[in-house]
Design a protein around this motif. Structure first.
Motif, PDB file in Angstrom:
ATOM      1  N   ASP A  37     -41.041 -36.265  73.975  1.00  0.00           N
ATOM      2  CA  ASP A  37     -39.851 -37.102  74.078  1.00  0.00           C
ATOM      3  C   ASP A  37     -39.669 -37.869  72.778  1.00  0.00           C
ATOM      4  N   PRO A  38     -38.919 -37.366  71.829  1.00  0.00           N
ATOM      5  CA  PRO A  38     -38.220 -36.080  71.829  1.00  0.00           C
ATOM      6  C   PRO A  38     -39.186 -34.929  71.530  1.00  0.00           C
ATOM      7  N   PRO A  39     -38.752 -33.726  71.821  1.00  0.00           N
ATOM      8  CA  PRO A  39     -39.617 -32.558  71.598  1.00  0.00           C
ATOM      9  C   PRO A  39     -40.028 -32.403  70.128  1.00  0.00           C
ATOM     10  N   VAL A  40     -41.174 -31.811  69.926  1.00  0.00           N
ATOM     11  CA  VAL A  40     -41.672 -31.535  68.583  1.00  0.00           C
ATOM     12  C   VAL A  40     -41.496 -30.043  68.327  1.00  0.00           C
ATOM     13  N   GLY A  41     -40.648 -29.720  67.380  1.00  0.00           N
ATOM     14  CA  GLY A  41     -40.363 -28.323  67.081  1.00  0.00           C
ATOM     15  C   GLY A  41     -41.485 -27.634  66.331  1.00  0.00           C
ATOM     16  N   GLU A  42     -41.399 -26.325  66.325  1.00  0.00           N
ATOM     17  CA  GLU A  42     -42.423 -25.490  65.694  1.00  0.00           C
ATOM     18  C   GLU A  42     -42.564 -25.795  64.202  1.00  0.00           C
ATOM     19  N   TYR A  43     -41.450 -25.993  63.505  1.00  0.00           N
ATOM     20  CA  TYR A  43     -41.542 -26.245  62.072  1.00  0.00           C
ATOM     21  C   TYR A  43     -42.163 -27.612  61.791  1.00  0.00           C
ATOM     22  N   ALA A  44     -41.907 -28.593  62.642  1.00  0.00           N
ATOM     23  CA  ALA A  44     -42.544 -29.908  62.477  1.00  0.00           C
ATOM     24  C   ALA A  44     -44.059 -29.778  62.598  1.00  0.00           C
ATOM     25  N   VAL A  45     -44.511 -28.968  63.551  1.00  0.00           N
ATOM     26  CA  VAL A  45     -45.949 -28.723  63.718  1.00  0.00           C
ATOM     27  C   VAL A  45     -46.498 -28.049  62.459  1.00  0.00           C
ATOM     28  N   THR A  46     -45.792 -27.045  61.965  1.00  0.00           N
ATOM     29  CA  THR A  46     -46.212 -26.342  60.747  1.00  0.00           C
ATOM     30  C   THR A  46     -46.334 -27.319  59.578  1.00  0.00           C
ATOM     31  N   LEU A  47     -45.357 -28.198  59.436  1.00  0.00           N
ATOM     32  CA  LEU A  47     -45.374 -29.170  58.343  1.00  0.00           C
ATOM     33  C   LEU A  47     -46.578 -30.105  58.441  1.00  0.00           C
ATOM     34  N   VAL A  48     -46.780 -30.688  59.604  1.00  0.00           N
ATOM     35  CA  VAL A  48     -47.894 -31.635  59.763  1.00  0.00           C
ATOM     36  C   VAL A  48     -49.224 -30.929  59.551  1.00  0.00           C
ATOM     37  N   GLU A  49     -49.395 -29.779  60.178  1.00  0.00           N
ATOM     38  CA  GLU A  49     -50.653 -29.042  60.017  1.00  0.00           C
ATOM     39  C   GLU A  49     -50.864 -28.633  58.558  1.00  0.00           C
ATOM     40  N   GLY A  50     -49.792 -28.239  57.884  1.00  0.00           N
ATOM     41  CA  GLY A  50     -49.896 -27.852  56.479  1.00  0.00           C
ATOM     42  C   GLY A  50     -50.282 -29.015  55.588  1.00  0.00           C
ATOM     43  N   VAL A  51     -49.652 -30.163  55.792  1.00  0.00           N
ATOM     44  CA  VAL A  51     -49.990 -31.348  54.995  1.00  0.00           C
ATOM     45  C   VAL A  51     -51.436 -31.755  55.244  1.00  0.00           C
ATOM     46  N   VAL A  52     -51.854 -31.748  56.493  1.00  0.00           N
ATOM     47  CA  VAL A  52     -53.237 -32.127  56.812  1.00  0.00           C
ATOM     48  C   VAL A  52     -54.217 -31.165  56.134  1.00  0.00           C
ATOM     49  N   ALA A  53     -53.942 -29.876  56.216  1.00  0.00           N
ATOM     50  CA  ALA A  53     -54.843 -28.873  55.634  1.00  0.00           C
ATOM     51  C   ALA A  53     -54.925 -28.981  54.112  1.00  0.00           C
ATOM     52  N   GLN A  54     -53.848 -29.394  53.480  1.00  0.00           N
ATOM     53  CA  GLN A  54     -53.786 -29.436  52.014  1.00  0.00           C
ATOM     54  C   GLN A  54     -53.729 -30.856  51.453  1.00  0.00           C
ATOM     55  N   GLN A  55     -54.007 -31.856  52.274  1.00  0.00           N
ATOM     56  CA  GLN A  55     -53.770 -33.241  51.855  1.00  0.00           C
ATOM     57  C   GLN A  55     -54.545 -33.651  50.608  1.00  0.00           C
ATOM     58  N   ALA A  56     -55.777 -33.234  50.473  1.00  0.00           N
ATOM     59  CA  ALA A  56     -56.551 -33.618  49.285  1.00  0.00           C
ATOM     60  C   ALA A  56     -55.856 -33.111  48.015  1.00  0.00           C
ATOM     61  N   ARG A  57     -55.423 -31.868  48.019  1.00  0.00           N
ATOM     62  CA  ARG A  57     -54.748 -31.289  46.845  1.00  0.00           C
ATOM     63  C   ARG A  57     -53.376 -31.927  46.638  1.00  0.00           C
ATOM     64  N   ILE A  58     -52.646 -32.131  47.732  1.00  0.00           N
ATOM     65  CA  ILE A  58     -51.326 -32.767  47.641  1.00  0.00           C
ATOM     66  C   ILE A  58     -51.461 -34.159  47.038  1.00  0.00           C
ATOM     67  N   ASP A  59     -52.420 -34.938  47.527  1.00  0.00           N
ATOM     68  CA  ASP A  59     -52.611 -36.292  47.008  1.00  0.00           C
ATOM     69  C   ASP A  59     -53.046 -36.276  45.545  1.00  0.00           C
ATOM     70  N   GLU A  60     -53.835 -35.292  45.168  1.00  0.00           N
ATOM     71  CA  GLU A  60     -54.242 -35.151  43.772  1.00  0.00           C
ATOM     72  C   GLU A  60     -53.014 -34.890  42.894  1.00  0.00           C
ATOM     73  N   VAL A  61     -52.153 -34.001  43.336  1.00  0.00           N
ATOM     74  CA  VAL A  61     -50.929 -33.695  42.587  1.00  0.00           C
ATOM     75  C   VAL A  61     -50.038 -34.935  42.495  1.00  0.00           C
ATOM     76  N   LEU A  62     -49.842 -35.610  43.603  1.00  0.00           N
ATOM     77  CA  LEU A  62     -49.008 -36.812  43.599  1.00  0.00           C
ATOM     78  C   LEU A  62     -49.590 -37.888  42.684  1.00  0.00           C
ATOM     79  N   SER A  63     -50.880 -38.090  42.755  1.00  0.00           N
ATOM     80  CA  SER A  63     -51.528 -39.105  41.921  1.00  0.00           C
ATOM     81  C   SER A  63     -51.407 -38.767  40.437  1.00  0.00           C
ATOM     82  N   THR A  64     -51.498 -37.496  40.119  1.00  0.00           N
ATOM     83  CA  THR A  64     -51.415 -37.057  38.727  1.00  0.00           C
ATOM     84  C   THR A  64     -50.021 -37.258  38.142  1.00  0.00           C
ATOM     85  N   TYR A  65     -48.979 -36.984  38.917  1.00  0.00           N
ATOM     86  CA  TYR A  65     -47.621 -36.973  38.381  1.00  0.00           C
ATOM     87  C   TYR A  65     -46.756 -38.174  38.743  1.00  0.00           C
ATOM     88  N   SER A  66     -47.257 -39.095  39.520  1.00  0.00           N
ATOM     89  CA  SER A  66     -46.460 -40.280  39.885  1.00  0.00           C
ATOM     90  C   SER A  66     -46.744 -41.404  38.898  1.00  0.00           C
TER      91      SER A  66
END
Length: 136
Positions: A37-66
């Protein structure tokens, strides 16, 4: 609102809540799926799972270029939105880079500070330019 835009906003909600409550994003996601409530769509699940799986690398990239901004100093909405954008740029081949950037900017306009759209646009555009050197 397009289905993918809704999914991005729902994923942002999950990541933001997890950050603010200091919970694991997958636990927050699981709770939201159960409540639906409201429903969680398939792509939202993909996004969250993807960010969680790659968070260390994502944060490294963000830290480097921000330039001049640490992750902790960024508004929490921006931090979550940037993580989603970086994941889409680096790991979602079906999403054109310009779409990932423009969607993040539009959501920042709606949900964050007055300065956020420009910051999000600049940082994600730079990461998209460097995509080939960052993908690994």
């Amino acid at each position: 609102m397009a289905a993918r835009r809704k999914a991005r906003k729902r994923a942002l909600e999950v990541l933001f809540e997890a950050d603010q409550r200091r919970l694991a994003p997958l636990d927050v996601l699981r709770d939201k799926i159960q409540r639906a409530d409201p429903p969680v769509g398939e792509y939202a699940v993909t996004l969250v799972e993807g960010v969680v799986a790659q968070q260390a690398r994502i944060d490294e990239v963000l830290s480097t270029y921000s330039m001049g901004w640490t992750l902790d100093r960024m508004p929490a909405v921006d931090r979550a939105l940037l993580r989603l954008g970086v994941w889409e740029i680096l790991h979602a081949p079906d999403v054109p880079d310009h779409v990932a950037v423009s969607e993040a900017v539009e959501i920042a306009q709606e949900l964050s500070t007055d300065e956020s759209p420009k910051f999000v646009n600049g940082l994600l555009a730079r990461i998209a330019e460097l995509k080939e050197t960052l993908s690994a």
